[in-house]
Scaffold this motif. Structure first.
Motif, PDB file in Angstrom:
ATOM      1  N   PHE A 141       0.839  -1.206   0.000  1.00 53.16           N
ATOM      2  CA  PHE A 141       0.000   0.000   0.000  1.00 53.16           C
ATOM      3  C   PHE A 141       0.872   1.255   0.000  1.00 53.16           C
ATOM      4  CE2 PHE A 141      -2.140  -3.439   2.147  1.00 53.16           C
ATOM      5  CZ  PHE A 141      -3.436  -3.404   1.648  1.00 53.16           C
ATOM      6  N   LYS A 142       0.427   2.281  -0.737  1.00 58.01           N
ATOM      7  CA  LYS A 142       1.096   3.578  -0.680  1.00 58.01           C
ATOM      8  C   LYS A 142       0.050   4.677  -0.902  1.00 58.01           C
ATOM      9  CE  LYS A 142       5.696   2.145  -2.198  1.00 58.01           C
ATOM     10  NZ  LYS A 142       6.778   2.283  -3.176  1.00 58.01           N
ATOM     11  N   TYR A 143       0.275   5.828  -0.243  1.00 59.87           N
ATOM     12  CA  TYR A 143      -0.531   7.008  -0.550  1.00 59.87           C
ATOM     13  C   TYR A 143      -0.093   7.521  -1.922  1.00 59.87           C
ATOM     14  CZ  TYR A 143      -2.231   7.655   4.286  1.00 59.87           C
ATOM     15  OH  TYR A 143      -2.866   7.508   5.499  1.00 59.87           O
ATOM     16  N   ILE A 144      -1.054   7.937  -2.749  1.00 57.67           N
ATOM     17  CA  ILE A 144      -0.695   8.572  -4.023  1.00 57.67           C
ATOM     18  C   ILE A 144      -0.960  10.065  -3.891  1.00 57.67           C
ATOM     19  CG2 ILE A 144      -2.978   8.051  -5.074  1.00 57.67           C
ATOM     20  CD1 ILE A 144      -1.424   7.829  -7.782  1.00 57.67           C
ATOM     21  N   GLN A 167       3.076   4.807 -12.100  1.00 57.61           N
ATOM     22  CA  GLN A 167       3.755   6.105 -12.181  1.00 57.61           C
ATOM     23  C   GLN A 167       4.199   6.403 -13.623  1.00 57.61           C
ATOM     24  OE1 GLN A 167       6.983   6.424  -9.351  1.00 57.61           O
ATOM     25  NE2 GLN A 167       6.767   8.637  -9.248  1.00 57.61           N
ATOM     26  N   TYR A 168       4.750   5.375 -14.280  1.00 57.15           N
ATOM     27  CA  TYR A 168       5.230   5.521 -15.658  1.00 57.15           C
ATOM     28  C   TYR A 168       4.065   5.839 -16.602  1.00 57.15           C
ATOM     29  CZ  TYR A 168       7.506   4.341 -20.082  1.00 57.15           C
ATOM     30  OH  TYR A 168       8.005   4.395 -21.358  1.00 57.15           O
ATOM     31  N   ARG A 169       2.969   5.099 -16.457  1.00 60.51           N
ATOM     32  CA  ARG A 169       1.839   5.280 -17.378  1.00 60.51           C
ATOM     33  C   ARG A 169       1.114   6.607 -17.125  1.00 60.51           C
ATOM     34  NH1 ARG A 169      -1.826   0.136 -18.116  1.00 60.51           N
ATOM     35  NH2 ARG A 169      -2.713   1.544 -19.687  1.00 60.51           N
ATOM     36  N   LEU A 170       1.030   7.027 -15.859  1.00 60.80           N
ATOM     37  CA  LEU A 170       0.412   8.334 -15.571  1.00 60.80           C
ATOM     38  C   LEU A 170       1.187   9.448 -16.261  1.00 60.80           C
ATOM     39  CD1 LEU A 170      -0.533   8.019 -11.777  1.00 60.80           C
ATOM     40  CD2 LEU A 170      -2.134   8.255 -13.682  1.00 60.80           C
ATOM     41  N   LEU A 171       2.506   9.338 -16.208  1.00 62.44           N
ATOM     42  CA  LEU A 171       3.349  10.384 -16.793  1.00 62.44           C
ATOM     43  C   LEU A 171       3.291  10.354 -18.327  1.00 62.44           C
ATOM     44  CD1 LEU A 171       5.397  12.661 -16.413  1.00 62.44           C
ATOM     45  CD2 LEU A 171       7.210  10.938 -16.356  1.00 62.44           C
ATOM     46  N   HIS A 172       3.450   9.147 -18.899  1.00 62.28           N
ATOM     47  CA  HIS A 172       3.588   9.047 -20.353  1.00 62.28           C
ATOM     48  C   HIS A 172       2.263   9.003 -21.096  1.00 62.28           C
ATOM     49  CE1 HIS A 172       7.658   8.058 -19.074  1.00 62.28           C
ATOM     50  NE2 HIS A 172       8.036   8.438 -20.281  1.00 62.28           N
ATOM     51  N   GLU A 173       1.189   8.591 -20.424  1.00 57.77           N
ATOM     52  CA  GLU A 173      -0.095   8.485 -21.121  1.00 57.77           C
ATOM     53  C   GLU A 173      -1.059   9.612 -20.752  1.00 57.77           C
ATOM     54  OE1 GLU A 173      -1.642   4.527 -20.608  1.00 57.77           O
ATOM     55  OE2 GLU A 173       0.291   3.616 -21.110  1.00 57.77           O
ATOM     56  N   TYR A 174      -0.858  10.209 -19.575  1.00 53.98           N
ATOM     57  CA  TYR A 174      -1.795  11.260 -19.133  1.00 53.98           C
ATOM     58  C   TYR A 174      -1.105  12.593 -18.856  1.00 53.98           C
ATOM     59  CZ  TYR A 174      -4.906   7.293 -18.533  1.00 53.98           C
ATOM     60  OH  TYR A 174      -5.652   6.167 -18.755  1.00 53.98           O
ATOM     61  N   GLY A 175       0.231  12.605 -18.891  1.00 51.79           N
ATOM     62  CA  GLY A 175       0.970  13.831 -18.606  1.00 51.79           C
ATOM     63  C   GLY A 175       0.839  14.257 -17.152  1.00 51.79           C
ATOM     64  N   ALA A 176       0.558  13.307 -16.260  1.00 52.00           N
ATOM     65  CA  ALA A 176       0.378  13.624 -14.832  1.00 52.00           C
ATOM     66  C   ALA A 176       1.523  13.035 -14.022  1.00 52.00           C
ATOM     67  CB  ALA A 176      -0.955  13.055 -14.345  1.00 52.00           C
ATOM     68  N   GLN A 177       2.001  13.808 -13.054  1.00 54.69           N
ATOM     69  CA  GLN A 177       3.090  13.302 -12.208  1.00 54.69           C
ATOM     70  C   GLN A 177       2.542  12.966 -10.828  1.00 54.69           C
ATOM     71  OE1 GLN A 177       6.489  15.816 -12.019  1.00 54.69           O
ATOM     72  NE2 GLN A 177       6.788  15.881 -14.226  1.00 54.69           N
ATOM     73  N   CYS A 178       2.942  11.798 -10.331  1.00 53.10           N
ATOM     74  CA  CYS A 178       2.522  11.449  -8.966  1.00 53.10           C
ATOM     75  C   CYS A 178       3.752  11.110  -8.144  1.00 53.10           C
ATOM     76  CB  CYS A 178       1.551  10.259  -8.996  1.00 53.10           C
ATOM     77  SG  CYS A 178       2.352   8.674  -9.290  1.00 53.10           S
ATOM     78  N   ARG A 179       3.586  11.169  -6.848  1.00 54.70           N
ATOM     79  CA  ARG A 179       4.657  10.679  -5.970  1.00 54.70           C
ATOM     80  C   ARG A 179       4.011   9.754  -4.946  1.00 54.70           C
ATOM     81  NH1 ARG A 179       3.936  15.933  -3.782  1.00 54.70           N
ATOM     82  NH2 ARG A 179       3.287  15.766  -1.586  1.00 54.70           N
ATOM     83  N   TRP A 180       4.814   8.837  -4.437  1.00 52.04           N
ATOM     84  CA  TRP A 180       4.297   7.853  -3.476  1.00 52.04           C
ATOM     85  C   TRP A 180       4.762   8.221  -2.068  1.00 52.04           C
ATOM     86  CZ3 TRP A 180       0.802   5.201  -5.885  1.00 52.04           C
ATOM     87  CH2 TRP A 180       0.961   4.863  -7.231  1.00 52.04           C
ATOM     88  N   GLU A 181       3.856   8.035  -1.100  1.00 53.60           N
ATOM     89  CA  GLU A 181       4.248   8.220   0.305  1.00 53.60           C
ATOM     90  C   GLU A 181       3.950   6.933   1.054  1.00 53.60           C
ATOM     91  OE1 GLU A 181       2.791  11.713   2.207  1.00 53.60           O
ATOM     92  OE2 GLU A 181       3.525  13.046   0.620  1.00 53.60           O
ATOM     93  N   PRO A 182       4.855   6.553   1.949  1.00 52.72           N
ATOM     94  CA  PRO A 182       4.693   5.254   2.625  1.00 52.72           C
ATOM     95  C   PRO A 182       3.497   5.228   3.583  1.00 52.72           C
ATOM     96  CG  PRO A 182       6.543   6.475   3.546  1.00 52.72           C
ATOM     97  CD  PRO A 182       6.068   7.254   2.363  1.00 52.72           C
ATOM     98  N   ILE A 183       2.929   4.058   3.727  1.00 51.02           N
ATOM     99  CA  ILE A 183       1.861   3.839   4.717  1.00 51.02           C
ATOM    100  C   ILE A 183       2.049   2.419   5.222  1.00 51.02           C
ATOM    101  CG2 ILE A 183       0.257   3.215   2.842  1.00 51.02           C
ATOM    102  CD1 ILE A 183      -2.041   4.068   4.649  1.00 51.02           C
TER     103      ILE A 183
END
Length: 524
Positions: A393-396, A445-461
């Motif tokens: 699990f990770k926070y997006i 993360q890869y598909r969000l960036l390359h297919e939607y132009g959106a950047q995300c980061r992960w935070e631990p949980i």
């Protein structure tokens, strides 16, 4: 052709293996034999590319692994073959489990050197549970590996299925001469070239011609091996194979085009045509006149330029026709499709009709989710498409505030695909992504960036398990949700999910709240 003849000539199967077992090359060679060598660059400058025809997503090409199920169909002689090439990576096992609900048989690929690996063992459990007929292809005979008899013992022990070799290797590695095809009584001679197809000679094993072809020493060993096989292993019984109790075994080298045509020729002959499917209401017979089918997979961005989603529908009965109204059972409304598609990896073409056993791609604007049913009018619900409790699990979080809409749309579409699961924490409203393995986070993360132009980061949980909860005791359920408020979440469908921080806390919750059922998959 009549409806019955059309359905009888269909063969729909999945190829499953560990990533290293050479599944992708086998898929590619099956496509070559299906007259599809022009597809997606399977042949280029007379050299086979390292990526499989079916691995068309950019990340798959970079990493050399399959991370999404892809669908391919082609004509082979009198047969129509549909291949579902499943993710080889264990982090994507859930996609494979769902794919196995849409096929009538399975080809398992095993590496001669490595034998049966964990992922293959798990997938075989699903096949056993569903009594799916299995055929085994032992690959990479052009390399040194285990003794063939040792491999057969391992297959029986690890996969818990009786085996029967239908071809037998003549040595291996640099000394590999070919295989004796026990099903056809022919000698298939190996030539170490990717461009030359096997030379096949119909010979009785006692014929002196065998010596001329492979030498005296090897022909004696071959005769002894074949005699031993006939004594140790019962003759091939198609009924036992169709019941999922007996697995025929073939040997070859997919990379070198060897043994694959023989496997395919036998497969189309003995594999089942579309079978009856159990629904919650009744058993659906494939030869029924009226159409029915279910969505087993949704894929976002088949064409990145158009942000299109495609819902893959397995046709379970009758005939599907373009521009005909069909009932979407969950919405209880009629829908018609002007551009249903058939697939050959990335290449697709519009089809006018499809029959039981075929896989049809339907354009999806958010109307479908995995498990949805389409029928000619009857209310049917197909079973067996669960989501399993994630293990990581990770926070997006949004890494680019200017692209929050793109991120939201991307996450929504990727979750509809079943790549991972989305939970919204009721305590702080934060979104949590749950996956089976670490690689899925990288793919998202890869598909969000390359297919939607959106950047995300992960935070631990720190979480141990996500459990779907339900209870007939409304008061106790309400009490539980209040006491565990900071650990409560909703899934994509709005169902209650308990996020347990540890095994101990989960066990305590189960002990303290006896009237609440804790489910580890979403099908309850």
């Amino acid at each position: 052709m009549t409806l019955e003849q059309e359905i009888q000539r269909r063969r729909t199967f999945a190829i499953i293996s560990h990533p290293d077992a050479g599944k992708t090359t086998l898929t590619e060679k099956l496509l070559l034999f299906g007259g599809a060598i022009h597809v997606a660059g399977a042949v280029k400058s007379n050299k086979i590319k390292k990526t499989a025809t079916s691995d068309w997503m950019e990340i798959e090409r970079q990493r050399g692994i399959s991370v999404a199920t892809s669908v391919m169909g082609f004509e082979y002689g009198n047969y129509k073959i549909n291949i579902l090439d499943t993710p080889g990576h264990q982090d994507f096992a859930e996609d494979t489990y769902r794919t196995l609900t849409a096929v009538d048989s399975v080809i398992v690929v095993v590496d001669i050197a490595k034998g049966v690996e964990t992922q293959t063992r798990k997938l075989m459990e699903v096949c056993r549970m569903r009594h799916t007929p299995v055929m085994i292809f032992v690959n990479k005979l052009d390399r040194e590996g285990k003794d063939p008899f040792e491999i057969l013992d391992e297959l029986e022990e690890e996969l818990q299925v009786a085996v029967r070799p239908l071809s037998w290797p003549i040595d291996m590695g640099e000394r590999f001469k070919g295989v004796y095809n026990l099903y056809r009584n022919s000698l298939d001679l190996y030539q170490p070239s990717k461009q030359i197809v096997t030379e096949s000679v119909h010979l009785d094993i006692q014929s002196p011609e065998v010596e001329k072809r492979i030498g005296k020493k090897l022909s004696e060993k071959l005769r002894n091996d074949v005699e031993l096989i006939s004594e140790v292993y019962p003759g091939f019984n198609r009924e036992e194979y169709l019941a999922g109790k007996l697995a025929p075994v073939f040997f070859g080298s997919a990379l070198n085009n060897f043994g694959v045509k023989e496997l395919l020729d036998c497969f189309v002959e003995i594999a089942p045509s579309p079978r009856a499917v159990q629904t919650e209401e009744r058993v659906v017979d494939p030869y029924e006149e009226s159409f029915s089918g279910f969505v087993f997979k949704i894929h976002a961005n088949m064409d990145p330029n158009h942000r299109s989603c495609i819902a893959f529908v397995k046709v379970c009965s009758g005939r599907f026709e373009r521009n005909v109204n069909y009932k979407h059972v969950r919405y209880s409304r009629l829908m018609k499709f002007s551009s249903p598609t058939a697939f050959m990896a990335q290449k697709k073409e519009i089809l006018d009709e499809a029959f039981a056993g075929d896989i049809v791609g339907l354009p999806d604007n958010g109307n479908f989710k995995i498990g949805d049913t389409l029928t000619a009018g009857e209310d049917l619900h197909f079973k067996g498409l669960p989501s399993f409790s994630p293990e990581m699990f990770k926070y997006i979080e949004n890494a680019d505030p200017m692209k929050s809409k793109q991120l939201q749309k991307g996450v929504e579409q990727l979750m509809d695909e079943g790549v991972a699961q989305l939970f919204t924490n009721q305590f702080n409203g934060r979104k949590i992504i749950g996956t089976v393995g670490q690689l899925q986070f990288e793919v998202i993360q890869y598909r969000l960036l390359h297919e939607y132009g959106a950047q995300c980061r992960w935070e631990p949980i720190n979480l141990y398990k996500a459990c779907w909860i339900e209870s007939d005791d409304a008061a106790q359920l309400e009490d539980f949700k209040k006491r565990k408020y900071q650990y409560m979440a909703k899934d994509k469908e709005g169902r209650d999910v308990f996020l347990a921080e540890s095994n101990y806390l989960l066990m305590m919750a189960q002990q303290d709240f006896k009237n609440i059922a804790f489910h580890f998959n979403s099908e309850f």
